[in-house]
Design a protein around this motif. Structure first.
Motif, PDB file in Angstrom:
ATOM      1  N   MET A   1       0.837  -1.189   0.000  1.00  0.00           N
ATOM      2  CA  MET A   1       0.000   0.000   0.000  1.00  0.00           C
ATOM      3  C   MET A   1       0.866   1.232   0.000  1.00  0.00           C
ATOM      4  N   LYS A   2       0.299   2.315  -0.486  1.00  0.00           N
ATOM      5  CA  LYS A   2       1.045   3.562  -0.506  1.00  0.00           C
ATOM      6  C   LYS A   2       0.048   4.650  -0.192  1.00  0.00           C
ATOM      7  N   HIS A 130      -8.902  -2.901  -4.504  1.00  0.00           N
ATOM      8  CA  HIS A 130      -8.767  -4.306  -4.914  1.00  0.00           C
ATOM      9  C   HIS A 130      -7.301  -4.757  -4.897  1.00  0.00           C
ATOM     10  N   ASP A 131      -7.068  -6.005  -4.494  1.00  0.00           N
ATOM     11  CA  ASP A 131      -5.691  -6.524  -4.495  1.00  0.00           C
ATOM     12  C   ASP A 131      -5.670  -7.973  -4.982  1.00  0.00           C
ATOM     13  N   GLY A 132      -5.226  -8.920  -4.169  1.00  0.00           N
ATOM     14  CA  GLY A 132      -5.163 -10.320  -4.603  1.00  0.00           C
ATOM     15  C   GLY A 132      -6.516 -10.803  -5.108  1.00  0.00           C
ATOM     16  N   HIS A 152      -9.815  -6.577  -0.620  1.00  0.00           N
ATOM     17  CA  HIS A 152      -9.930  -5.108  -0.613  1.00  0.00           C
ATOM     18  C   HIS A 152      -9.006  -4.609   0.482  1.00  0.00           C
ATOM     19  N   GLU A 153      -7.827  -4.166   0.073  1.00  0.00           N
ATOM     20  CA  GLU A 153      -6.749  -3.995   1.040  1.00  0.00           C
ATOM     21  C   GLU A 153      -7.014  -2.890   2.069  1.00  0.00           C
ATOM     22  N   TYR A 154      -7.406  -1.719   1.590  1.00  0.00           N
ATOM     23  CA  TYR A 154      -7.621  -0.600   2.515  1.00  0.00           C
ATOM     24  C   TYR A 154      -8.422   0.457   1.783  1.00  0.00           C
ATOM     25  N   ASN A 250      -6.044  -6.737   3.642  1.00  0.00           N
ATOM     26  CA  ASN A 250      -5.883  -7.988   2.911  1.00  0.00           C
ATOM     27  C   ASN A 250      -5.173  -7.687   1.606  1.00  0.00           C
ATOM     28  N   CYS A 251      -3.938  -8.107   1.537  1.00  0.00           N
ATOM     29  CA  CYS A 251      -3.039  -7.693   0.466  1.00  0.00           C
ATOM     30  C   CYS A 251      -3.059  -8.731  -0.645  1.00  0.00           C
ATOM     31  N   GLY A 252      -1.990  -9.513  -0.760  1.00  0.00           N
ATOM     32  CA  GLY A 252      -1.981 -10.574  -1.752  1.00  0.00           C
ATOM     33  C   GLY A 252      -2.817 -11.752  -1.263  1.00  0.00           C
ATOM     34  N   GLU A 265      -3.209 -10.958   5.687  1.00  0.00           N
ATOM     35  CA  GLU A 265      -3.309  -9.696   6.439  1.00  0.00           C
ATOM     36  C   GLU A 265      -1.931  -9.038   6.490  1.00  0.00           C
ATOM     37  N   GLU A 266      -1.823  -7.860   5.853  1.00  0.00           N
ATOM     38  CA  GLU A 266      -0.509  -7.228   5.744  1.00  0.00           C
ATOM     39  C   GLU A 266      -0.307  -6.132   6.806  1.00  0.00           C
ATOM     40  N   ASN A 267      -0.536  -4.877   6.448  1.00  0.00           N
ATOM     41  CA  ASN A 267      -0.163  -3.775   7.363  1.00  0.00           C
ATOM     42  C   ASN A 267      -1.233  -3.518   8.432  1.00  0.00           C
ATOM     43  N   HIS A 345       1.824 -10.302   6.161  1.00  0.00           N
ATOM     44  CA  HIS A 345       1.723 -11.273   5.074  1.00  0.00           C
ATOM     45  C   HIS A 345       1.399 -10.599   3.756  1.00  0.00           C
ATOM     46  N   GLU A 346       2.229 -10.860   2.747  1.00  0.00           N
ATOM     47  CA  GLU A 346       1.957 -10.346   1.412  1.00  0.00           C
ATOM     48  C   GLU A 346       1.029 -11.304   0.664  1.00  0.00           C
ATOM     49  N   ASN A 347       1.532 -12.498   0.320  1.00  0.00           N
ATOM     50  CA  ASN A 347       0.657 -13.485  -0.335  1.00  0.00           C
ATOM     51  C   ASN A 347       1.051 -14.870   0.151  1.00  0.00           C
ATOM     52  N   ASP A 364       7.198 -11.465   4.106  1.00  0.00           N
ATOM     53  CA  ASP A 364       6.833 -10.456   5.119  1.00  0.00           C
ATOM     54  C   ASP A 364       7.281  -9.114   4.555  1.00  0.00           C
ATOM     55  N   ASP A 365       6.304  -8.308   4.089  1.00  0.00           N
ATOM     56  CA  ASP A 365       6.661  -7.083   3.362  1.00  0.00           C
ATOM     57  C   ASP A 365       7.005  -5.927   4.282  1.00  0.00           C
ATOM     58  N   GLN A 366       8.269  -5.844   4.586  1.00  0.00           N
ATOM     59  CA  GLN A 366       8.816  -4.674   5.266  1.00  0.00           C
ATOM     60  C   GLN A 366      10.300  -4.654   4.931  1.00  0.00           C
ATOM     61  N   ASP A 455      14.984  -7.168   0.828  1.00  0.00           N
ATOM     62  CA  ASP A 455      14.533  -5.854   0.362  1.00  0.00           C
ATOM     63  C   ASP A 455      13.021  -5.818   0.131  1.00  0.00           C
ATOM     64  N   ARG A 456      12.267  -5.986   1.219  1.00  0.00           N
ATOM     65  CA  ARG A 456      10.791  -5.958   1.180  1.00  0.00           C
ATOM     66  C   ARG A 456      10.189  -7.078   0.332  1.00  0.00           C
ATOM     67  N   PRO A 457      10.111  -8.279   0.880  1.00  0.00           N
ATOM     68  CA  PRO A 457       9.505  -9.393   0.139  1.00  0.00           C
ATOM     69  C   PRO A 457       8.022  -9.145  -0.130  1.00  0.00           C
ATOM     70  N   GLU A 458       7.650  -9.138  -1.400  1.00  0.00           N
ATOM     71  CA  GLU A 458       6.235  -9.018  -1.756  1.00  0.00           C
ATOM     72  C   GLU A 458       5.746 -10.398  -2.203  1.00  0.00           C
ATOM     73  N   TRP A 459       5.269 -10.545  -3.444  1.00  0.00           N
ATOM     74  CA  TRP A 459       4.623 -11.804  -3.820  1.00  0.00           C
ATOM     75  C   TRP A 459       5.636 -12.915  -4.098  1.00  0.00           C
ATOM     76  N   PRO A 549       8.775  -4.156  -8.577  1.00  0.00           N
ATOM     77  CA  PRO A 549       7.945  -5.327  -8.826  1.00  0.00           C
ATOM     78  C   PRO A 549       7.226  -5.732  -7.547  1.00  0.00           C
ATOM     79  N   ASP A 550       5.973  -6.146  -7.667  1.00  0.00           N
ATOM     80  CA  ASP A 550       5.164  -6.451  -6.482  1.00  0.00           C
ATOM     81  C   ASP A 550       4.329  -7.698  -6.762  1.00  0.00           C
ATOM     82  N   GLY A 551       3.188  -7.559  -7.450  1.00  0.00           N
ATOM     83  CA  GLY A 551       2.386  -8.724  -7.798  1.00  0.00           C
ATOM     84  C   GLY A 551       3.157  -9.644  -8.728  1.00  0.00           C
TER      85      GLY A 551
END
Ligand code: FEO
Ligand code: CA
Ligand code: CA
Ligand code: CA
Length: 656
Positions: A1-2, A130-132, A152-154, A250-252, A265-267, A345-347, A364-366, A455-459, A549-551
């Motif tokens: 999220m940003k 919308h996300d995953g 629906h993340e936030y 709810n992210c990925g 559940e991410e942030n 949790h990202e995905n 773990d996205d951080q 470096d911030r693990p996403e999907w 890169p993210d998804g």
């Protein structure tokens, strides 16, 4: 999220351990393999042209690239960047917005168009941001009808307690009210949407279907697994420690071979603050998970006491989990699976082990956080009862090392067991008197065992044939200068990279692996000297350049789809990169082509296919997050997050 008014909390490391940084390991691996011969420029050039160009094989073949004459996996022509407030897709394809925020799932409600819909209406409409996403066919192989399930993340804020679009343009309410908080909570969570293709081949929402469901930040769900019921999960409202209200951020996502949906559940930390004055000092766990010191931007704690961590110190412990949902049973209670650990949790990407156990890979996205995997104790049984498979098993965290790897892979690694009994480091650490403590404070346990800060693990995504696992490391602008050395020209890693690994013996349950860098994103438009690491690896070109890169996801043929959630200024370090986008990579040749570009100020996220791979569903999240978009309707309309349905004009497989 940003979100411009919430500091990008995932960019700021909360991991203050001195576990060896991944970037150091890349550097050392480079040196060990003889690529670090002299000055910075030379080492960079050799790194880029050397191992990345040479290491090919996805899977067992080990081929360096697609053989001459062998057709590329990718059949479409790459498209240019776009900075327009619209969606652009490759020639020969059609992209149509679908199921935007506020779209009614039931006939009883309407979409008013100006954000004035109330909380009760929002509970029956598609959620925000919308996300995953995943498509569950009604019957195996059915590509005409099924359940589209999405996160629906936030909801984007524009100041403390102010929302950018959810309440319409010019939201100026000074205080959160119960009604406002309820509407925001109802815009979060998950949508289960019954969809069907009509005679024209277009997808339609089946309003009032008994399968249609909104899961929100208030929906009752269960905590299951080893930590369920533990005192760390008990609150004033729930002395059992097993019943939670809601899921959010709810992210990925993921899904299981037994037909359930996993929402991640991410942030969650951004929803927990306190109205107490003075704010008490955060304890070690609260600080490591980044709870807000004072009021939050979302403002839920103003009317819902459970979001004030001074009032309810254990409520935050009930979030940060992976939640399993049975979309085909609208009355079922979602289950938070504590065995999979608690972090941002990202995905969740699964693979079966050699002996049939379910393995779930997770990031773990951080900044400077870790990559994990869960290995179930029992095997998956096709057609059997798999409803408790995610409740018993082992949780591991990844340590990337620079041991000699085979082929052109760069290093070795090991999976460290996060078990309070079997791992003496945790057994002897007074902070973890039980496995429940390890699972609730997974980050602290992973710190203790020396996991590798990433470096911030996403999907994470698993190649459908080779079983190799790919992860997006989106960027690490929060990394401190002292974490890099002179040989690393990507001091703040603005662009991110994709790392892949293969498990020992090709067994997802293995405890060792080998790893490689698949692509180092960069900007050869700005950095024209390809000896500079900021220009990216060799498979990054001025034509396909991207950042963050993210998804990430594979289609069944093994094309790797890469989605971005990065800087869309198209200026400075990001010159020539345009709006956020989706690209397609061939895992063997490593070629990357741009397939799709999103509208202004959005991210592109979430990947799903029908079983025939002829319809692709992706999501556009937060168009106009800073105020400048009217997508998808245009004119002066409110921007709305939405799904995009992509089909090929000739009816073929997506990507060909
Ligand atoms: Fe919700 Fe890390 O993206
Ligand atoms: Ca974003
Ligand atoms: Ca993401
Ligand atoms: Ca991101």
């Amino acid at each position: 999220m940003k979100d411009i008014h919430v500091i990008d909390s995932e960019d700021l490391p909360t991991n203050l351990t001195d576990n060896e940084h991944f970037q150091h390991i890349v550097e050392r691996a480079r040196g060990r393999r003889g690529f670090l011969k002299s000055g910075l420029g030379l080492s960079a050039a050799l790194f880029l042209a050397g191992p990345l160009a040479a290491c090919g094989g996805s899977g067992s073949s080990g081929d360096d690239s697609t053989s001459p004459g062998e057709p590329s996996l990718i059949g479409f022509k790459s498209i240019p960047i776009s900075t327009d407030d619209t969606i652009v897709v490759a020639e020969g394809y059609r992209a149509v917005p679908f199921a935007p925020w506020g779209e009614p799932l039931f006939e009883a409600v309407q979409w008013k168009g100006d954000g004035s819909d109330d909380a009760a209406a929002q509970a029956q409409q598609v959620g925000d941001n919308h996300d995953g996403i995943h498509f569950f066919p009604f019957t195996p192989g059915n590509s005409e009808e099924g359940l589209l399930v999405m996160n629906h993340e936030y909801s984007t804020t524009s100041g403390r307690g102010l929302y950018r679009w959810l309440f319409g343009r010019d939201d100026a309410a000074p205080q959160m009210t119960e009604e406002r908080v309820q509407k925001v909570m109802n815009a979060h969570g998950v949508s289960v949407i019954h969809i069907k293709r009509n005679a024209d081949g277009d997808w339609e929402i089946q309003k009032d279907s008994t399968y249609n469901r909104r899961i929100t930040a208030s929906t009752e769900m269960e905590l299951t697994g080893p930590a369920a019921g533990h005192e760390l999960l008990q609150t004033g409202a729930d002395s059992t420690g097993k019943i939670v209200l809601g899921t959010f951020n709810n992210c990925g996502n993921g899904w299981t071979p037994w037909g359930t949906y996993l929402t991640c559940e991410e942030n969650f930390n951004n929803y927990f603050g306190t109205l107490s004055d003075p704010v008490p000092t955060l304890d070690e766990s609260q600080a490591r998970y980044g709870l807000t010191k004072g009021p939050t931007s979302y403002g839920w704690e103003q009317t819902e006491k459970r979001f004030d961590f001074v009032e309810e110190p254990n409520e935050p412990n009930r979030f940060g989990w992976i939640v399993e949902i049975n979309p085909f049973d609208p009355l079922s209670r979602p289950r938070k699976r504590t065995a999979l650990g608690r972090f941002k949790h990202e995905n969740a990407a699964f693979r079966l082990s050699a002996d049939g156990r379910i393995v779930i890979y997770m990031g773990d996205d951080q900044a400077n956080d870790y990559i994990y995997k869960f290995v179930s104790a029992n095997s998956y049984r096709e057609g059997g009862d798999n409803s408790t498979l995610l409740d018993t098993g082992k949780l591991y965290v990844a340590k990337f090392e620079d041991g000699a790897a085979s082929d052109a892979f760069m290093g070795t690694g090991q999976w460290i067991l996060l078990d309070q009994v079997e791992n003496p480091t945790l057994r002897l650490d007074g902070r973890f008197p039980s496995q429940a403590h390890v699972l609730v404070n997974t980050r602290l346990a992973a710190d203790a065992v020396g996991a590798t800060p990433m470096d911030r693990p996403e999907w994470v995504a698993v190649h459908p044939v080779s079983g190799e696992v790919y992860v997006t490391l989106t960027n690490n602008s929060g990394r401190k200068e002292e974490d890099v050395d002179g040989a690393n020209p990507r001091a703040s890693n603005l662009y991110g990279q994709i790392v892949r690994w293969r498990e020992a013996g090709d067994d997802a349950a293995a405890t060792t692996f080998e790893w490689d860098v698949f692509v180092l994103a960069g900007n050869p438009v700005k950095y024209t000297d390809r000896r500079d690491l900021a220009s990216g690896s060799e498979n990054v070109t001025p034509e396909n350049t991207f950042n963050s890169p993210d998804g990430l996801g594979f289609d069944k043929d093994g094309r790797l789809w890469i989605q971005t959630d990065g800087n869309y200024s198209n200026a400075g370090e990001y010159e020539g990169q345009g709006n956020n986008q989706m690209l397609c990579a061939d895992p063997v040749s490593k070629e990357i082509r741009r397939f799709f570009v999103g509208p202004k100020e959005c991210e592109v996220t979430g990947i799903a296919f029908t079983p025939d791979s002829k319809t692709m569903f992706i999501n556009i999240q937060h168009p106009g997050e800073r105020g400048d978009s009217n997508w998808p309707e245009g004119g002066t309309s409110l921007p709305r997050s939405a799904t995009v349905v992509i089909t090929k004009e000739d009816g073929g497989v997506i990507g060909t």
